[in-house]
Design a protein around this motif. Structure first.
Motif, mmCIF file in Angstrom:
data_model
loop_
_atom_site.group_PDB
_atom_site.id
_atom_site.type_symbol
_atom_site.label_atom_id
_atom_site.label_comp_id
_atom_site.label_asym_id
_atom_site.label_seq_id
_atom_site.Cartn_x
_atom_site.Cartn_y
_atom_site.Cartn_z
ATOM 1 N N PRO A 1 0.836 -1.241 0.107
ATOM 2 C CA PRO A 1 -0.025 0.093 -0.013
ATOM 3 C C PRO A 1 0.856 1.185 -0.038
ATOM 4 C CG PRO A 1 0.041 -0.881 1.997
ATOM 5 C CD PRO A 1 0.795 -1.878 1.490
ATOM 6 N N GLN A 2 2.131 1.296 0.309
ATOM 7 C CA GLN A 2 3.092 2.342 0.371
ATOM 8 C C GLN A 2 3.807 2.288 -0.937
ATOM 9 O OE1 GLN A 2 1.333 3.483 3.052
ATOM 10 N NE2 GLN A 2 3.354 4.424 3.438
ATOM 11 N N ILE B 1 6.237 0.516 -2.223
ATOM 12 C CA ILE B 1 7.522 0.363 -2.149
ATOM 13 C C ILE B 1 8.101 -1.136 -2.642
ATOM 14 C CG2 ILE B 1 8.280 2.337 -0.829
ATOM 15 C CD1 ILE B 1 8.368 0.434 1.538
ATOM 16 N N ILE C 1 10.336 -3.725 -1.141
ATOM 17 C CA ILE C 1 10.966 -3.872 -0.091
ATOM 18 C C ILE C 1 12.383 -4.781 -0.495
ATOM 19 C CG2 ILE C 1 9.883 -6.497 0.101
ATOM 20 C CD1 ILE C 1 10.737 -3.864 3.152
ATOM 21 N N CYS D 1 7.834 2.251 4.860
ATOM 22 C CA CYS D 1 7.260 0.792 5.146
ATOM 23 C C CYS D 1 6.614 1.020 6.324
ATOM 24 C CB CYS D 1 8.470 -0.218 5.231
ATOM 25 S SG CYS D 1 7.794 -1.968 6.046
ATOM 26 N N ILE D 2 5.228 0.550 6.390
ATOM 27 C CA ILE D 2 4.548 0.552 7.780
ATOM 28 C C ILE D 2 4.427 -0.686 8.326
ATOM 29 C CG2 ILE D 2 3.291 2.649 6.997
ATOM 30 C CD1 ILE D 2 0.714 0.542 6.014
ATOM 31 N N CYS E 1 3.131 -3.697 7.422
ATOM 32 C CA CYS E 1 1.686 -4.218 7.284
ATOM 33 C C CYS E 1 1.986 -5.761 6.953
ATOM 34 C CB CYS E 1 0.911 -3.523 6.219
ATOM 35 S SG CYS E 1 1.648 -3.587 4.536
#
Ligand code: SF4
Ligand code: SF4
Length: 447
Positions: A257-258, A260, A262, A270-271, A273
């Motif tokens: 959702p961000q 990005i 990884i 980065c949250i 999630c």
């Protein structure tokens, strides 16, 4: 212009996260259900006739599990706030951005309401992308209209539920709250709507203060979402699926959702999630390999073991324990009523016909105890030689207050000091408060 402002100068790249299922998404779903239950149900619960939790700014009081904390309990409120802050620090040191991925209202609402609604009305990731790229059409217009209407309803319900903690659920939902409260609901709902329709991940990337300082709260042993370079690289190629390397399917990127990747290493956006963890677990699981993206730590990635007890976590744990003891002590010694004594407006003293000097005070008693039955308050004054004290006992029900006159009379001839210290005791079965004031003798009259 607005787009540029909100994107801080960069052109907004819309993110269309792919829906994903998996172990961590199931955990998150249950966490979201629990948090929604708290949000929607708690404001309706009463204890002994008072809200279970409510912050009443206008009345300068906070209701907490049957206790009323007034402005005089600022220390206790401060302890509670400090506890919340250190709990956040403690869990961040241990589990990284667990707050962002599992409990932040922005994440909870986007994942629980906004993304499912968007998918239901506008279709999946690819369908949505295609529709938006095609430009304005009747199909796009009615879907956007329905979606935004649904978002507005969600924003309104959430704003009402959040405001219920301040204005009272019954008052708000029955139209009995004041215009200020409904104006705040409109503002809060508008902010949520802007976030749902437009801002979304930009809040985490540009505005959230926690995202800015969370890197200072973590260390090499904190949990992060990480990609295993050693197993995953070099990615792609025909043999990748056999030897467990990254097959470059991009699914971990599509679900993020961000927006990005990884695989490029830890990024501030980065949250945590864990959507990419579940996505990769699904892909690699089908190929008979372990996920390449997982919860890990810098220490683990270097072959070490996570140290859960380290100076940082021990200090936070000790502070939390101290705050619990401080709050417990404070609650234990707390006297559930307040009292103030002030001189009645008008003259400082009056000389009565019988030669006595009279001082009149107003004694205000507030019963903060919500227990049924209330309390009876007895007022006594430390005796001054020859003084006459006129005051009545006061009976107060739960959360009631009253102001009662207190009169002290002293023979004028018996005292040559102008001011005498006075000590007033307000006593009930719940405890005793000692108040200090002064008696004006009028001794200067004769000088
Ligand atoms: S990189 Fe993974 S954990 Fe981080 S925000 Fe994206 S999907 Fe979530
Ligand atoms: S989901 Fe896994 S296999 Fe696919 S690109 Fe991401 S890391 Fe590679």
């Amino acid at each position: 212009m607005l787009e540029k402002f909100l994107s801080l100068g960069k052109k907004r790249a819309w993110i269309y996260p792919l829906a994903v299922k998996g172990h961590f998404q199931t955990i998150r779903k249950w966490a979201f259900v629990g948090l929604h239950a708290v949000l929607f149900v708690v404001p309706w619960i009463s204890v002994k006739g008072n809200p279970l939790v409510r912050v009443d700014f206008a009345g300068r009081q906070t209701f907490l599990a049957g206790t009323v904390l007034t402005a005089s309990e600022t220390v206790l409120l401060l302890i509670i706030l400090l506890f919340a802050a250190f709990a956040l620090f403690f869990f961040t040191a241990l589990f990284g951005r667990i707050w962002c991925g599992y409990a932040c209202p922005q994440t909870v609402f986007l994942e629980s309401w906004i993304r499912p609604l968007e998918q239901f009305i506008e279709g999946g990731r690819v369908t949505r992308q295609r529709r938006d790229q095609k430009g304005l059409s009747f199909d796009l217009a009615w879907r956007k209209l329905v979606k935004w209407t649904a978002f507005t309803a969600v924003a309104f319900v959430l704003a009402m539920s959040m405001m219920s903690y301040f204005a009272g659920a019954r008052e708000l939902w029955t139209g009995m709250a004041g215009s200020v409260e409904y104006t705040l609901v409109a503002i809060l709902g508008g902010v949520w709507l802007l976030d749902f329709v437009w801002f979304r991940e930009q809040f985490c990337n540009y505005l959230c203060p926690y995202a800015r300082f969370q890197s200072a709260l973590t260390d090499d042993d904190s949990l992060l979402i990480m990609y295993e370079d050693e197993r995953g690289e070099p990615r792609g190629g025909k043999e990748a699926k056999h030897d467990g390397r990254c097959i470059d399917c991009d699914k971990c990127v599509a679900v993020c959702p961000q927006g990005i990747d990884i695989r490029n290493g830890f990024q501030l956006e980065c949250i945590a999630c864990a959507r990419c963890v579940d996505a990769c677990a699904g892909v690699m699981g089908k190929l008979g390999h372990e996920t390449l993206v997982s919860y890990s730590s810098v220490t683990q990635s270097k072959g070490g073991k996570i140290k859960w007890t380290r100076p940082r976590t021990l200090v936070y744990a000790a502070l939390l324990a101290m705050l619990i003891v401080a709050a417990g002590t404070r609650l234990f010694v707390r006297i559930p009523f307040e009292a103030t004594v002030n001189r009645a407006p008008g003259t400082l003293f009056t000389v009565d016909d019988d030669g006595f000097v009279r001082n009149t005070y107003l004694l205000k008693i507030i019963n903060n105890d919500v227990a049924p039955g209330g309390h009876r308050f007895t007022v006594t004054v430390d005796a001054i030689e020859g003084a006459e004290v006129i005051v009545q006992d006061v009976g107060l029900g739960p959360s009631e207050s009253s102001t009662t006159p207190l009169i002290i009379r002293l023979p004028i001839a018996g005292e040559d000091r102008r001011t005498l210290p006075i000590v007033v005791h307000v006593t009930s079965e719940a405890g005793e408060l000692v108040l200090e004031t002064t008696f004006k003798t009028g001794a200067s009259i004769g000088e």
